[in-house]
Design a protein around this motif. Structure first.
Motif, short mmCIF file in Angstrom:
data_model
loop_
_atom_site.label_atom_id
_atom_site.label_comp_id
_atom_site.label_asym_id
_atom_site.label_seq_id
_atom_site.Cartn_x
_atom_site.Cartn_y
_atom_site.Cartn_z
N ALA A 1 1.48 -8.02 -3.43
CA ALA A 1 2.62 -7.03 -2.67
C ALA A 1 1.51 -6.13 -2.85
N MET A 2 2.63 -4.89 -2.21
CA MET A 2 2.27 -3.24 -1.56
C MET A 2 1.23 -2.90 -2.42
N GLY A 3 0.93 -2.36 -3.71
CA GLY A 3 -0.47 -1.90 -4.20
C GLY A 3 -1.25 -2.92 -4.28
N GLN A 4 -1.42 -4.04 -4.67
CA GLN A 4 -2.46 -4.79 -4.38
C GLN A 4 -3.43 -4.95 -3.41
N ARG A 5 -2.39 -4.77 -2.34
CA ARG A 5 -2.08 -4.61 -0.62
C ARG A 5 -3.16 -2.80 -0.50
N GLY A 6 -3.03 -2.42 -1.02
CA GLY A 6 -3.96 -1.46 -1.06
C GLY A 6 -5.30 -1.14 -1.08
N ASN A 7 -4.93 -2.42 -2.37
CA ASN A 7 -6.42 -1.54 -3.14
C ASN A 7 -7.27 -2.60 -2.15
N ILE A 8 -6.65 -4.03 -1.87
CA ILE A 8 -7.54 -4.31 -0.77
C ILE A 8 -7.93 -3.76 0.68
N GLN A 9 -7.41 -2.94 1.42
CA GLN A 9 -7.61 -2.88 2.42
C GLN A 9 -8.39 -1.24 1.58
N ASP A 10 -8.63 -0.83 0.57
CA ASP A 10 -9.55 0.42 -0.07
C ASP A 10 -11.15 -0.19 0.30
N TYR B 1 -6.88 -4.23 9.93
CA TYR B 1 -8.50 -4.34 9.86
C TYR B 1 -8.06 -5.40 10.96
N ALA B 2 -9.20 -4.58 12.64
CA ALA B 2 -9.38 -5.74 14.32
C ALA B 2 -11.06 -5.94 13.70
N PRO B 3 -10.67 -7.19 13.82
CA PRO B 3 -11.84 -7.94 14.29
C PRO B 3 -13.26 -7.49 15.30
N LEU B 4 -14.24 -7.48 14.48
CA LEU B 4 -15.42 -6.98 15.81
C LEU B 4 -14.88 -7.50 17.33
N PHE C 1 -9.24 -11.55 5.57
CA PHE C 1 -8.11 -10.58 4.50
C PHE C 1 -7.21 -10.41 5.42
N SER C 2 -6.14 -11.10 6.66
CA SER C 2 -5.07 -11.20 7.52
C SER C 2 -4.15 -11.61 6.40
#
Length: 118
Positions: A66-75, A25-28, A58-59
């Motif tokens: 963990a990777m699974g939760q990270r994917g959910n947060i990114q989604d 996620y690149a800040p604005l 976010f960072s």
């Protein structure tokens, strides 16, 4: 470990690994603001501060889960960006959008802090 020391330890660990997540996620970047929402955020100091806080949380959060939760947060982040951008130049909508997203990320951080150990 006392709660404050534990929180400091969490943040220190997160900051050490946050650089690895910079591309997620690149800040604005106001020099590249295109949408009405982005331009409005760039013109408003408090919204800019909310953007910085949200991007930092976010960072940190994505570097600690963990990777699974990270994917959910990114989604969720992608969905939130769409919702935020739908606010256009509506200041109240943008403020509410940032407040809600920051609260979500703070809740994830609190969950991490409650589990330990550190």
């Amino acid at each position: 470990m006392r709660p404050i020391a534990r929180t400091v330890a969490i943040i220190a660990m997160a900051m050490a690994s946050a650089a690895a997540n910079a591309g997620e996620y690149a800040p604005l970047d106001c020099s590249k603001a295109q949408s009405s929402a982005e331009r409005t955020i760039c013109k408003n100091y408090s919204l800019g501060q909310s953007e910085a806080r949200m991007a930092t949380l976010f960072s940190i959060v994505t570097s600690l889960v963990a990777m699974g939760q990270r994917g959910n947060i990114q989604d969720d982040q992608r969905k939130w960006l769409q919702s935020r951008n739908a606010c256009g130049d509506n200041l109240a909508c943008l403020r509410e959008s940032y407040a809600a997203r920051i609260q979500q990320l703070e809740n994830v951080m609190a969950g991490i802090a409650s589990r330990g150990p550190y």
